[in-house]
Design a protein around this motif. Structure first.
Motif, mmCIF file in Angstrom:
data_model
loop_
_atom_site.group_PDB
_atom_site.id
_atom_site.type_symbol
_atom_site.label_atom_id
_atom_site.label_comp_id
_atom_site.label_asym_id
_atom_site.label_seq_id
_atom_site.Cartn_x
_atom_site.Cartn_y
_atom_site.Cartn_z
ATOM 1 N N LEU A 211 15.189 10.203 -2.315
ATOM 2 C CA LEU A 211 14.428 9.076 -2.866
ATOM 3 C C LEU A 211 13.170 8.759 -2.068
ATOM 4 C CD1 LEU A 211 14.580 6.854 -5.076
ATOM 5 C CD2 LEU A 211 15.698 5.405 -3.369
ATOM 6 N N GLY A 212 13.131 9.142 -0.782
ATOM 7 C CA GLY A 212 12.045 8.749 0.104
ATOM 8 C C GLY A 212 10.638 8.983 -0.434
ATOM 9 N N PRO A 213 10.313 10.196 -0.921
ATOM 10 C CA PRO A 213 8.946 10.425 -1.418
ATOM 11 C C PRO A 213 8.571 9.519 -2.587
ATOM 12 C CG PRO A 213 10.075 12.503 -1.037
ATOM 13 C CD PRO A 213 11.107 11.437 -0.904
ATOM 14 N N TYR A 214 9.531 9.206 -3.459
ATOM 15 C CA TYR A 214 9.240 8.352 -4.608
ATOM 16 C C TYR A 214 9.020 6.908 -4.168
ATOM 17 C CZ TYR A 214 10.952 12.427 -7.111
ATOM 18 O OH TYR A 214 11.123 13.707 -7.577
ATOM 19 N N ALA A 215 9.826 6.454 -3.197
ATOM 20 C CA ALA A 215 9.606 5.110 -2.667
ATOM 21 C C ALA A 215 8.245 5.019 -1.979
ATOM 22 C CB ALA A 215 10.724 4.751 -1.685
ATOM 23 N N GLY A 216 7.876 6.069 -1.231
ATOM 24 C CA GLY A 216 6.571 6.082 -0.580
ATOM 25 C C GLY A 216 5.430 6.043 -1.574
ATOM 26 N N ARG A 217 5.570 6.797 -2.661
ATOM 27 C CA ARG A 217 4.530 6.791 -3.699
ATOM 28 C C ARG A 217 4.411 5.404 -4.329
ATOM 29 N NH1 ARG A 217 5.327 11.109 -8.328
ATOM 30 N NH2 ARG A 217 5.075 12.478 -6.527
ATOM 31 N N ALA A 218 5.553 4.721 -4.547
ATOM 32 C CA ALA A 218 5.519 3.376 -5.117
ATOM 33 C C ALA A 218 4.822 2.400 -4.175
ATOM 34 C CB ALA A 218 6.939 2.899 -5.416
ATOM 35 N N ILE A 219 5.059 2.556 -2.859
ATOM 36 C CA ILE A 219 4.382 1.680 -1.895
ATOM 37 C C ILE A 219 2.888 1.958 -1.869
ATOM 38 C CG2 ILE A 219 4.178 1.139 0.566
ATOM 39 C CD1 ILE A 219 7.222 1.568 0.752
ATOM 40 N N ASP A 220 2.494 3.246 -1.960
ATOM 41 C CA ASP A 220 1.072 3.584 -2.032
ATOM 42 C C ASP A 220 0.410 2.889 -3.212
ATOM 43 O OD1 ASP A 220 1.087 5.225 0.191
ATOM 44 O OD2 ASP A 220 1.475 7.049 -0.946
ATOM 45 N N ARG A 221 1.142 2.783 -4.303
ATOM 46 C CA ARG A 221 0.556 2.251 -5.538
ATOM 47 C C ARG A 221 0.638 0.735 -5.642
ATOM 48 N NH1 ARG A 221 2.036 4.284 -11.720
ATOM 49 N NH2 ARG A 221 0.468 2.998 -12.786
ATOM 50 N N PHE A 222 1.809 0.169 -5.284
ATOM 51 C CA PHE A 222 2.044 -1.252 -5.517
ATOM 52 C C PHE A 222 2.147 -2.084 -4.241
ATOM 53 C CE2 PHE A 222 4.251 1.079 -8.997
ATOM 54 C CZ PHE A 222 3.418 0.702 -10.039
ATOM 55 N N GLY A 223 2.139 -1.430 -3.081
ATOM 56 C CA GLY A 223 2.367 -2.150 -1.836
ATOM 57 C C GLY A 223 3.855 -2.210 -1.508
ATOM 58 N N GLY A 224 4.173 -2.628 -0.283
ATOM 59 C CA GLY A 224 5.555 -2.601 0.163
ATOM 60 C C GLY A 224 6.398 -3.768 -0.284
ATOM 61 N N ARG A 225 5.773 -4.898 -0.598
ATOM 62 C CA ARG A 225 6.538 -6.106 -0.898
ATOM 63 C C ARG A 225 7.553 -5.903 -2.025
ATOM 64 N NH1 ARG A 225 6.044 -10.552 -4.246
ATOM 65 N NH2 ARG A 225 6.800 -12.530 -3.368
ATOM 66 N N PRO A 226 7.154 -5.446 -3.220
ATOM 67 C CA PRO A 226 8.155 -5.295 -4.289
ATOM 68 C C PRO A 226 9.214 -4.247 -3.989
ATOM 69 C CG PRO A 226 6.039 -4.369 -4.964
ATOM 70 C CD PRO A 226 5.797 -5.107 -3.689
ATOM 71 N N VAL A 227 8.826 -3.176 -3.309
ATOM 72 C CA VAL A 227 9.795 -2.112 -2.998
ATOM 73 C C VAL A 227 10.829 -2.621 -1.995
ATOM 74 C CG1 VAL A 227 10.075 0.196 -2.014
ATOM 75 C CG2 VAL A 227 8.130 -0.298 -3.510
ATOM 76 N N LEU A 228 10.388 -3.330 -0.969
ATOM 77 C CA LEU A 228 11.318 -3.824 0.041
ATOM 78 C C LEU A 228 12.206 -4.938 -0.513
ATOM 79 C CD1 LEU A 228 8.951 -3.780 3.135
ATOM 80 C CD2 LEU A 228 10.935 -2.310 2.740
ATOM 81 N N ILE A 229 11.666 -5.789 -1.376
ATOM 82 C CA ILE A 229 12.500 -6.808 -2.025
ATOM 83 C C ILE A 229 13.600 -6.137 -2.844
ATOM 84 C CG2 ILE A 229 12.511 -8.550 -3.855
ATOM 85 C CD1 ILE A 229 9.787 -9.479 -2.834
ATOM 86 N N ALA A 230 13.224 -5.109 -3.606
ATOM 87 C CA ALA A 230 14.223 -4.378 -4.391
ATOM 88 C C ALA A 230 15.272 -3.741 -3.491
ATOM 89 C CB ALA A 230 13.536 -3.319 -5.250
ATOM 90 N N SER A 231 14.846 -3.247 -2.323
ATOM 91 C CA SER A 231 15.810 -2.617 -1.415
ATOM 92 C C SER A 231 16.843 -3.630 -0.922
ATOM 93 C CB SER A 231 15.085 -1.961 -0.233
ATOM 94 O OG SER A 231 14.669 -2.914 0.730
#
Length: 401
Positions: A57-77
C-alpha cells in the motif's frame, strides 16, 4: 499552525501509531496465542501479513499525499488503526486474527513514518529535514512508551482490553492531532503554494539517480531487517552473551534513549554535513557493536545496545532525508513508498529468519546482521554526490522544527 506545532502533532501521533502496531506483538503475542489456542509464531505470522500489506500500500498512500497532502491520509489511517485494533480485540480464531492484522497493515502502510515524512515534505518542500528529525525525536520513545503501556493494559484488562484501549486512543488522541495539521489549498492555489516552497534542483538525475535509488532501496531494506530482528530478539541476543535475563532487558531498554540521542546528534552536530555522511557513520554502528560483542562478550552488551540504537536512530532520519536531497521534493511521497517496498518485505521475514539463526548459532548469529550492515555501508559509499559531503548544501533546512 507553526512548524514546531506540526512536528509535535505528527511526532505524538507517530508515537501512538508505532506503539499500537509495530511494538504490539512483543507484549501481546503470547497471551493472544494462549487464549486462541495457537502458537505464538502464528501471531507473528499474522503480523508479517500486516507488514506485507503495508509494503503493497505504501506507494499508493505516498501518491495520495503528493496529491492531497498528508492530513486526509493520516486521519483515515487513525480510523483504520482503530477498526483493525478493535477487530483484533474481537478475534476468536486464526482467520479473524489474520484479517485483523491485514487491516492494521492497511493503516501501517498509510500512517507510519513514510506518510509522516511525505506530509512534512509536502508542506515544507526542501526545508523538511529538521522537521523529519523532530518527528523521529518524538517517536523514538514509541517502544519506551508502548511496551510498558501494553503490558500494563494486558495485566489489568487482558490482551483484548489492551487492543480496545489502543483503538480508543487512536480516536481520542491520534485522530484529533492529525486533524490539526494544515490543510493544503485547492486546485490552482495548491500549485501556487507548491511553487512558493523553497526548492533546489535534485542533486542526481538520469542514470545516476536510478543507480542511487537501487542502492538506497538496498540500504533501507538492510536497515529495516536489522532493526526488526533486534526489536524481536535483542534481549535474547544479549542473554546469549552470558548476561542474565533482568540485565539483558535493562540493556535492551537502552536502545530507545540511544535512538533519541543519535537523532539529537544528527540534529545538532551532523546537520552541518550532508545526510549521506550521517548515514555512512550510522551504518558503521551496528557492525562495531557486534565486533565488540565478539571480542569481549558480555561486558560489551550495553555498548552494543547503545551503538545499535544510536545508529538505527540516525538511519531512520536518513530514510526520510536522503531521497529528499538527492531526488528533490517533486513526487516525494510516491517515490518514498516505492523505495520502502523491499524494506517492508524483508522486514516481514526478519524476526523468523534471524530467530532461526539465533536458535542454531546463538550469539554468533550477530555476524549475519553485522555483515549485512557492512554491505549497507558499502552501498552508501557507492552513492556519489557532485557537491561532496563536507558542506551543507542549499537543500538543507535552517532553523528548528
Amino acid at each position: 499552525m507553526s512548524r514546531f506545532a506540526t512536528v509535535a502533532a505528527l511526532g505524538t501521533a507517530q508515537t501512538l501509531a508505532w506503539a499500537s502496531s509495530y511494538y504490539l506483538p512483543a507484549m501481546l503475542a503470547v497471551p493472544m496465542a494462549r487464549d486462541l489456542g495457537i502458537a505464538p509464531s502464528t501471531v507473528f505470522a499474522a503480523f508479517s501479513v500486516a507488514l506485507i500489506v503495508s509494503a503493497a500500500l505504501g506507494p499508493y498512500a505516498g501518491r495520495a499525499i503528493d496529491r492531497f497532502g498528508g492530513r486526509p491520509v493520516l486521519i483515515a489511517s487513525n480510523l483504520v488503526f482503530a477498526a483493525g485494533l478493535a477487530a483484533l480485540g474481537w478475534a476468536n480464531g486464526t482467520p479473524a486474527l489474520f484479517l485483523a492484522w491485514a487491516l492494521i497493515g492497511v493503516a501501517m502502510g498509510s500512517g507510519l513514518y513514510e506518510a509522516a515524512f511525505a506530509t512534512v515534505v509536502r508542506l515544507h518542500g526542501q526545508q523538511a529535514r529538521s522537521a523529519i528529525t523532530g518527528i523521529t525525536l518524538f517517536a523514538g520513545f514509541a517502544s519506551t512508551v508502548g511496551w510498558p503501556v501494553s503490558a500494563a493494559l494486558e495485566s489489568h484488562f487482558g490482551w483484548r482490553g489492551a487492543c480496545m484501549a489502543w483503538a480508543g486512543l487512536h480516536l481520542l488522541i491520534g485522530l484529533p492531532l492529525n486533524a490539526c495539521l494544515p490543510r493544503l489549498p485547492h486546485a490552482g492555489a495548491a500549485d501556487a503554494a507548491a511553487s512558493a516552497q523553497p526548492e533546489t534542483a535534485p542533486l542526481l538525475a538520469g542514470a545516476d539517480a536510478r543507480r542511487a535509488a537501487w542502492l538506497m532501496a538496498y540500504v533501507f531494506a538492510v536497515t529495516w531487517f536489522i532493526s526488526t530482528a533486534m526489536a524481536a530478539h535483542l534481549p535474547r541476543v544479549l542473554q546469549a552473551t552470558g548476561v542474565g535475563f533482568a540485565l539483558a532487558v535493562s540493556f535492551a531498554a537502552l536502545v530507545g534513549p540511544a535512538q533519541v540521542a543519535g537523532r539529537v546528534l544528527e540534529f545538532t552536530v551532523l546537520q552541518r554535513f550532508h545526510p549521506l555522511l550521517s548515514a555512512r557513520l550510522a551504518a558503521m554502528a551496528h557492525p562495531l557493536g557486534a565486533v565488540a560483542i565478539g571480542l569481549v562478550g558480555a561486558p560489551a552488551a550495553a555498548a552494543f545496545a547503545v551503538l545499535h540504537g544510536a545508529g538505527n536512530g540516525i538511519l531512520t532520519i536518513a530514510i526520510g532525508t536522503l531521497p529528499l536531497l538527492l531526488f528533490g521534493s517533486q513526487g516525494y511521497g510516491r517515490r518514498q513508498g516505492l523505495l520502502m517496498v523491499p524494506a517492508r518485505l524483508v522486514q516481514a521475514g526478519a524476526p523468523f529468519l534471524f530467530g532461526l539463526g539465533l536458535d542454531r548459532w546463538g550469539v554468533q548469529s550477530l555476524w549475519i546482521s553485522a555483515l549485512l550492515g557492512v554491505t549497507a555501508l558499502g552501498a552508501l559509499m557507492c552513492i556519489a554526490v557532485p557537491n561532496g559531503l563536507a558542506k551543507r548544501t542549499t537543500a538543507q533546512p535552517t532553523g528548528t522544527p
